[in-house]
Design an enzyme around this catalytic site. Sequence first.
Site, PDB file in Angstrom:
ATOM      1  N   LYS A  16       0.952  -0.858   0.000  1.00  0.00           N
ATOM      2  CA  LYS A  16       0.114  -0.293   0.583  1.00  0.00           C
ATOM      3  C   LYS A  16       0.757   1.362   0.313  1.00  0.00           C
ATOM      4  CE  LYS A  16      -4.139  -1.955   2.060  1.00  0.00           C
ATOM      5  NZ  LYS A  16      -5.692  -1.323   2.437  1.00  0.00           N
ATOM      6  N   ILE A  32     -12.520  -2.549  13.003  1.00  0.00           N
ATOM      7  CA  ILE A  32     -13.002  -2.870  11.473  1.00  0.00           C
ATOM      8  C   ILE A  32     -12.097  -4.171  11.521  1.00  0.00           C
ATOM      9  CG2 ILE A  32     -12.274  -0.287  11.444  1.00  0.00           C
ATOM     10  CD1 ILE A  32      -9.042  -1.176  10.615  1.00  0.00           C
TER      11      ILE A  32
HETATM   12  P1  NAP Z   1      -1.046  -2.350  10.702  1.00  0.00           P
HETATM   13  O1  NAP Z   1       0.107  -1.291  10.668  1.00  0.00           O
HETATM   14  O2  NAP Z   1       0.349  -3.117  11.338  1.00  0.00           O
HETATM   15  O3  NAP Z   1      -1.216  -1.589  12.242  1.00  0.00           O
HETATM   16  C1  NAP Z   1      -1.921  -2.964  13.399  1.00  0.00           C
HETATM   17  C2  NAP Z   1      -1.907  -1.730  15.031  1.00  0.00           C
HETATM   18  O4  NAP Z   1      -2.514  -2.862  15.646  1.00  0.00           O
HETATM   19  C3  NAP Z   1      -0.699  -0.729  15.463  1.00  0.00           C
HETATM   20  O5  NAP Z   1      -0.937   0.453  15.835  1.00  0.00           O
HETATM   21  C4  NAP Z   1      -0.152  -2.078  17.104  1.00  0.00           C
HETATM   22  O6  NAP Z   1       0.483  -1.252  17.582  1.00  0.00           O
HETATM   23  C5  NAP Z   1      -1.619  -2.317  17.359  1.00  0.00           C
HETATM   24  N1  NAP Z   1      -1.726  -3.732  17.157  1.00  0.00           N
HETATM   25  C6  NAP Z   1      -1.504  -4.805  17.063  1.00  0.00           C
HETATM   26  N2  NAP Z   1      -1.886  -5.759  17.981  1.00  0.00           N
HETATM   27  C7  NAP Z   1      -1.905  -5.563  18.925  1.00  0.00           C
HETATM   28  C8  NAP Z   1      -1.916  -6.082  20.314  1.00  0.00           C
HETATM   29  N3  NAP Z   1      -2.400  -7.536  20.676  1.00  0.00           N
HETATM   30  N4  NAP Z   1      -2.578  -5.166  21.745  1.00  0.00           N
HETATM   31  C9  NAP Z   1      -2.527  -3.811  21.269  1.00  0.00           C
HETATM   32  N5  NAP Z   1      -2.215  -3.033  19.680  1.00  0.00           N
HETATM   33  C10 NAP Z   1      -2.103  -3.805  18.516  1.00  0.00           C
HETATM   34  O7  NAP Z   1      -2.418  -3.482  10.286  1.00  0.00           O
HETATM   35  P2  NAP Z   1      -3.606  -2.485   9.769  1.00  0.00           P
HETATM   36  O8  NAP Z   1      -3.393  -2.985   8.250  1.00  0.00           O
HETATM   37  O9  NAP Z   1      -3.875  -1.325  10.029  1.00  0.00           O
HETATM   38  O10 NAP Z   1      -4.434  -2.795   9.603  1.00  0.00           O
HETATM   39  C11 NAP Z   1      -5.102  -3.343  11.206  1.00  0.00           C
HETATM   40  C12 NAP Z   1      -6.232  -4.624  11.101  1.00  0.00           C
HETATM   41  O11 NAP Z   1      -7.700  -3.724  10.506  1.00  0.00           O
HETATM   42  C13 NAP Z   1      -5.872  -5.632  10.304  1.00  0.00           C
HETATM   43  O12 NAP Z   1      -6.728  -6.746  11.341  1.00  0.00           O
HETATM   44  C14 NAP Z   1      -6.838  -5.706   9.125  1.00  0.00           C
HETATM   45  O13 NAP Z   1      -7.809  -6.751   8.935  1.00  0.00           O
HETATM   46  C15 NAP Z   1      -7.794  -4.948   8.995  1.00  0.00           C
HETATM   47  N6  NAP Z   1      -8.173  -3.952   8.250  1.00  0.00           N
HETATM   48  C16 NAP Z   1      -9.597  -4.086   7.358  1.00  0.00           C
HETATM   49  C17 NAP Z   1     -10.011  -3.004   6.772  1.00  0.00           C
HETATM   50  C18 NAP Z   1     -11.666  -3.170   6.326  1.00  0.00           C
HETATM   51  O14 NAP Z   1     -12.020  -2.579   5.355  1.00  0.00           O
HETATM   52  N7  NAP Z   1     -13.010  -4.075   6.986  1.00  0.00           N
HETATM   53  C19 NAP Z   1      -9.806  -2.783   6.070  1.00  0.00           C
HETATM   54  C20 NAP Z   1      -7.718  -2.745   6.440  1.00  0.00           C
HETATM   55  C21 NAP Z   1      -7.518  -3.253   7.288  1.00  0.00           C
HETATM   56  P3  NAP Z   1       2.126  -0.604  17.545  1.00  0.00           P
HETATM   57  O15 NAP Z   1       2.595   0.320  16.837  1.00  0.00           O
HETATM   58  O16 NAP Z   1       2.641  -1.037  19.300  1.00  0.00           O
HETATM   59  O17 NAP Z   1       2.726  -2.272  17.053  1.00  0.00           O
END
Ligand code: NAP
Length: 301
Positions: free
Chosen positions: A70, A244
């Site tokens: 992305k 989400i």
């Molecule tokens: P990302 O860039 O890896 O970011 C994940 C975030 O969650 C980071 O801020 C991380 O904190 C935090 N996190 C991860 N594990 C955690 C835990 N156990 N406890 C507390 N905080 C935690 O991922 P992303 O691309 O943003 O995606 C995140 C989620 O959104 C995924 O599940 C994805 O499938 C979903 N999503 C859904 C859609 C939709 O259309 N519905 C679209 C996009 C993404 P740190 O900064 O401390 O590591």
Amino acid sequence: MINGATKIVGVIGDPIEHSFSPTMFNAAFKSLKLNYVYVPFNVKKQDLSSAIAGAKALNIKGLNVTIPHKRKVLNEIDKFDVLANLIGAVNTIKFSSGKSYGYNTDCIGAVRAIEEVSKLKDKNVVIVGAGGAARAIAFQIAISNVNKLTIVNRSINKAKSLLYDIKTLLSANFKDNSKIDNISLDFSHIDLNFNHGGIESLHEYLKNADILIDTTPIGMHPNVNDKPVTTAKDMHPDLIVNDIVYNPQKTVLLKEAIKANATTISGLKMLLYQGAENFKIWTGVEAPIEIMENALLDKIK
Ligand code: NAP
């Protein structure tokens, strides 16, 4: 039926096998009798540049872009929308007359999902997480006339730097950048009340929150019994809770929200509405939302 005139769109990512998008888009094309097909392409990090060049050469009409491409894909795009530039990520590409145009529709999808149940104007919004999805959502929330935007994250520095990016970029001058479309957007009226904190302070921010958006992967299949970011005791019935994560539809967090009589929004809605935006960008036609939603619901079952 695929024939000589079929237009190809698709998604590039790695991994890609789990994607719900082919189901959603192919159901939409079929229902409107549009001669398009949506195909998943597994593209490794090192092959991104040749994949985009190849898509152009093959006259592919559009692509969705997902993990891990992305952000990197910005380097491969000829022109991008101002929001994609602000967010620093592209999730949708349109190819037209030999040029590639980049958009970010994740942000619009998330806000449209919330606006289905409540206006954002003057609301206090709390976002948990500061990763890629949080970044897209936070930018769109920041330009939606909310009263206050708070970002809490496990790594507090990432929450702080995301807010810093939003503030600086919203006040930046893009007029010299020829790669950016839609530069007439004016953010000068935005005077945001920002806040950030560690995830442990979430319960404090929830007291005055109207909307909670959880952008962490907590509770995502197969980890459906993860400990949620907060529980019913810290929620109130006027709160709107948007997780989400879309698989499962009713996550651990949304189960807590139901216990607190709060309003819930599933991540499936964000997926649906970003898909609807992409559909319009590629075909010029309004998306058949109900058909797409039913296809997603069938798939998740
Ligand atoms: P990302 O860039 O890896 O970011 C994940 C975030 O969650 C980071 O801020 C991380 O904190 C935090 N996190 C991860 N594990 C955690 C835990 N156990 N406890 C507390 N905080 C935690 O991922 P992303 O691309 O943003 O995606 C995140 C989620 O959104 C995924 O599940 C994805 O499938 C979903 N999503 C859904 C859609 C939709 O259309 N519905 C679209 C996009 C993404 P740190 O900064 O401390 O590591």
